[in-house]
Write a protein that holds these residues in place. Structure first.
Motif, PDB file in Angstrom:
ATOM      1  N   ARG A 332       0.727  -1.391   0.096  1.00 64.91           N
ATOM      2  CA  ARG A 332      -0.070  -0.006   0.071  1.00 64.91           C
ATOM      3  C   ARG A 332       1.039   1.057  -0.127  1.00 64.91           C
ATOM      4  N   ALA A 333       1.967   1.088   0.766  1.00 61.17           N
ATOM      5  CA  ALA A 333       2.910   2.297   0.659  1.00 61.17           C
ATOM      6  C   ALA A 333       3.420   2.484  -0.887  1.00 61.17           C
ATOM      7  N   PHE A 334       3.890   1.329  -1.519  1.00 56.58           N
ATOM      8  CA  PHE A 334       4.141   1.419  -2.811  1.00 56.58           C
ATOM      9  C   PHE A 334       3.180   2.281  -3.762  1.00 56.58           C
ATOM     10  N   GLN A 335       2.011   1.586  -3.659  1.00 54.43           N
ATOM     11  CA  GLN A 335       1.063   2.084  -4.487  1.00 54.43           C
ATOM     12  C   GLN A 335       0.664   3.558  -4.394  1.00 54.43           C
ATOM     13  N   THR A 336       0.794   3.833  -2.982  1.00 58.23           N
ATOM     14  CA  THR A 336       0.542   5.343  -2.833  1.00 58.23           C
ATOM     15  C   THR A 336       1.680   6.295  -3.269  1.00 58.23           C
ATOM     16  N   ASN A 337       2.674   5.846  -3.217  1.00 57.77           N
ATOM     17  CA  ASN A 337       4.050   6.599  -3.773  1.00 57.77           C
ATOM     18  C   ASN A 337       3.814   6.867  -5.128  1.00 57.77           C
ATOM     19  N   ARG A 338       3.589   5.603  -5.940  1.00 53.80           N
ATOM     20  CA  ARG A 338       3.682   5.211  -7.189  1.00 53.80           C
ATOM     21  C   ARG A 338       2.058   6.014  -7.913  1.00 53.80           C
ATOM     22  N   GLN A 339       1.077   6.665  -7.054  1.00 51.89           N
ATOM     23  CA  GLN A 339       0.133   7.203  -7.367  1.00 51.89           C
ATOM     24  C   GLN A 339      -0.893   5.924  -8.036  1.00 51.89           C
ATOM     25  N   LEU A 340      -0.675   4.511  -7.791  1.00 50.88           N
ATOM     26  CA  LEU A 340      -1.515   3.547  -8.194  1.00 50.88           C
ATOM     27  C   LEU A 340      -2.894   3.369  -7.049  1.00 50.88           C
ATOM     28  N   THR A 341      -3.743   2.743  -7.681  1.00 52.84           N
ATOM     29  CA  THR A 341      -4.814   2.271  -6.813  1.00 52.84           C
ATOM     30  C   THR A 341      -4.464   1.654  -5.539  1.00 52.84           C
ATOM     31  N   VAL A 342      -4.815   2.242  -4.471  1.00 56.92           N
ATOM     32  CA  VAL A 342      -4.182   1.527  -3.280  1.00 56.92           C
ATOM     33  C   VAL A 342      -5.104   0.664  -2.693  1.00 56.92           C
ATOM     34  N   ASP A 343      -5.082  -0.670  -2.991  1.00 58.10           N
ATOM     35  CA  ASP A 343      -5.998  -1.706  -2.630  1.00 58.10           C
ATOM     36  C   ASP A 343      -5.044  -2.647  -1.793  1.00 58.10           C
ATOM     37  N   GLY A 344      -3.783  -2.881  -2.024  1.00 53.41           N
ATOM     38  CA  GLY A 344      -2.871  -3.744  -1.425  1.00 53.41           C
ATOM     39  C   GLY A 344      -2.964  -5.089  -2.364  1.00 53.41           C
ATOM     40  N   VAL A 345      -3.668  -5.074  -3.294  1.00 56.11           N
ATOM     41  CA  VAL A 345      -3.628  -6.111  -4.593  1.00 56.11           C
ATOM     42  C   VAL A 345      -2.531  -5.819  -5.452  1.00 56.11           C
ATOM     43  N   VAL A 346      -1.595  -6.729  -5.574  1.00 55.77           N
ATOM     44  CA  VAL A 346      -0.444  -6.704  -6.625  1.00 55.77           C
ATOM     45  C   VAL A 346      -1.045  -7.174  -7.861  1.00 55.77           C
ATOM     46  N   GLY A 347      -1.321  -6.372  -8.872  1.00 56.11           N
ATOM     47  CA  GLY A 347      -1.782  -6.730 -10.194  1.00 56.11           C
ATOM     48  C   GLY A 347      -0.778  -6.272 -11.284  1.00 56.11           C
ATOM     49  N   LEU A 348      -1.081  -6.342 -12.536  1.00 56.14           N
ATOM     50  CA  LEU A 348      -0.451  -6.065 -13.443  1.00 56.14           C
ATOM     51  C   LEU A 348       0.290  -4.341 -13.434  1.00 56.14           C
ATOM     52  N   ASN A 349      -0.444  -3.604 -13.136  1.00 55.53           N
ATOM     53  CA  ASN A 349      -0.134  -2.027 -12.782  1.00 55.53           C
ATOM     54  C   ASN A 349       0.967  -1.926 -11.546  1.00 55.53           C
ATOM     55  N   SER A 350       0.680  -2.718 -10.647  1.00 57.41           N
ATOM     56  CA  SER A 350       1.613  -2.790  -9.585  1.00 57.41           C
ATOM     57  C   SER A 350       3.021  -3.561  -9.877  1.00 57.41           C
ATOM     58  N   TRP A 351       2.735  -4.795 -10.621  1.00 58.98           N
ATOM     59  CA  TRP A 351       3.979  -5.337 -11.120  1.00 58.98           C
ATOM     60  C   TRP A 351       4.904  -4.521 -11.833  1.00 58.98           C
ATOM     61  N   ASN A 352       4.138  -3.793 -12.971  1.00 60.40           N
ATOM     62  CA  ASN A 352       4.725  -3.034 -13.889  1.00 60.40           C
ATOM     63  C   ASN A 352       5.761  -1.831 -13.268  1.00 60.40           C
ATOM     64  N   ASN A 353       5.144  -1.384 -12.271  1.00 63.70           N
ATOM     65  CA  ASN A 353       5.957  -0.123 -11.556  1.00 63.70           C
ATOM     66  C   ASN A 353       6.843  -0.895 -10.614  1.00 63.70           C
ATOM     67  N   LEU A 354       6.605  -1.974 -10.022  1.00 64.95           N
ATOM     68  CA  LEU A 354       7.692  -2.629  -9.124  1.00 64.95           C
ATOM     69  C   LEU A 354       9.038  -3.014  -9.925  1.00 64.95           C
ATOM     70  N   ALA A 355       8.563  -3.483 -11.242  1.00 64.17           N
ATOM     71  CA  ALA A 355       9.696  -4.019 -12.131  1.00 64.17           C
ATOM     72  C   ALA A 355      10.672  -2.764 -12.612  1.00 64.17           C
ATOM     73  N   MET A 356      10.078  -1.575 -12.599  1.00 64.74           N
ATOM     74  CA  MET A 356      10.856  -0.582 -13.040  1.00 64.74           C
ATOM     75  C   MET A 356      11.017   0.555 -11.887  1.00 64.74           C
TER      76      MET A 356
END
Ligand SMILES: [Zn+2]
Length: 356
Positions: A332-356
């Protein structure tokens, strides 16, 4: 030094292609028919609190002919906020004053958080006008003809952040549109000078950057950017993450970050099993098949991949394969910082941002 490849098309009116009809067949002339490129948001020197330039800015009555990609070599911060971006812009201006320059050297800066900022004063309004060029100080011998873009960070061994990359594509497409340039106008600093800038990894991505800009200019959809991993790339945390994902898919390799022959074989097997080109190279198509959607309560090798990649992205956690409350908080902290949907679920968008 690489000779600049460029084509001159004469005066352009945007989005209009000239065509002639010959024998009933419509032929397009050599004139790029640009789709209307979205104007990216660019924070002005006023917005980020620039100091006044030390001397009047030199505005040349000519269009630039090239676009130079740089990296700042700042540490790769995990602070993706606009405030951080503005702070970096002010630091760069001060450091350029210290070199005796009249103002920031480059015309534009993009932060790791994807905030595009005007560098040298007047660069934004002159770009919007599309007929003149602000002389910068970013590349010896080419400042009268080339626009410089500084990418915040150090990209010798890692891919730029996803927001930075996406805004780099958007800004360059807009510059090309404004001046009637094609993606062939893009060069790396090292093409024009003796320097490692913009870093080995970012430099290796310039062909992809040109393709993405060309696609944007023609109105096409640019695919998601993912880092590329192949055999014998230096051992990295990201390669280890990829190995955990392969293990989650049944491979029996060791997750040690070293992309050797065993990993390559496992990648090829995975690709074959999933209808992908079996080349052993992990690019966008392979990544998007490899990742798994993860949430609280999940366990196993895929969770280890997530935990490892969170650690790579400076959200350190124990790699125990258990998606508990601690991991949930980090996601959730990562999703917040990356301005992603903050839901604690690691899907395509979160993985894509995590990879880069
Ligand atoms: Zn440079």
């Amino acid at each position: 030094m690489k000779k600049l490849s460029r084509r001159t098309f004469g005066k352009l009116s945007l989005g209009v292609a000239m065509s002639v009809v010959v024998g009933g067949t419509e032929l397009r002339l050599l004139r790029p028919a640009y789709a209307a490129v979205a104007t990216p948001a660019i924070d002005s020197t006023t917005a980020w609190g620039a100091a006044a330039a030390k001397e009047p800015i030199n505005v040349l009555n000519q269009k630039p002919i090239g676009i130079v990609v740089h990296h700042t070599t700042n540490p790769n911060t995990n602070d993706f906020t606009r405030n951080k971006a503005w702070q970096v812009a002010r630091q760069i201006q001060q450091s350029h004053f210290n070199r005796g320059w009249i103002d920031t050297g480059q015309q534009f800066t993009i932060s790791r958080g994807g905030w595009i900022m005007e560098g040298r004063h007047q660069s934004l309004s002159i770009l919007q006008g599309g007929t003149k060029h602000v002389q910068g100080a970013h590349v010896d011998g080419h400042n009268e003809t080339h626009i410089g873009i500084e990418c915040e960070g150090l990209y010798m061994n890692v891919t730029p952040s996803l927001p930075l990359w996406n805004k780099l594509v958007a800004l360059i497409a807009y510059i090309c549109q404004q001046y009637g340039l094609t993606a062939n106008a893009i060069v790396g600093h090292r093409d024009l000078d003796s320097t490692s800038c913009p870093g080995d990894t970012l430099y290796s991505l310039l062909p992809q950057l040109r393709t993405a800009v060309d696609t944007t200019l023609s109105g096409g959809a640019v695919g998601r950017m993912w880092p590329i991993l192949r055999r014998n790339t230096p051992a990295t945390g990201l390669a280890k993450t990829m190995q955990y994902l392969l293990r989650a898919r049944g491979a029996t390799i060791t997750a040690d970050g070293a992309f050797g022959p065993g990993t390559e074989t496992a990648v090829k097997s995975f690709q074959t099993a999933n209808g992908l080109t079996s080349d052993g190279v992990v690019g966008a198509a392979t990544w998007e098949k490899l990742i798994m959607t993860l949430r609280s309560g999940d366990t196993g090798e895929a969770v280890k991949a997530l935990q490892n990649q969170l650690t790579v992205q400076s959200y350190p956690t124990t790699i125990d394969g258990s998606f508990g409350t601690g991991v949930n908080t980090l996601v959730r902290a990562f999703q917040t910082n990356r301005q992603l949907t903050v839901d604690g679920v690691v899907g395509l968008n979160s993985w894509n941002n995590l990879a880069m």
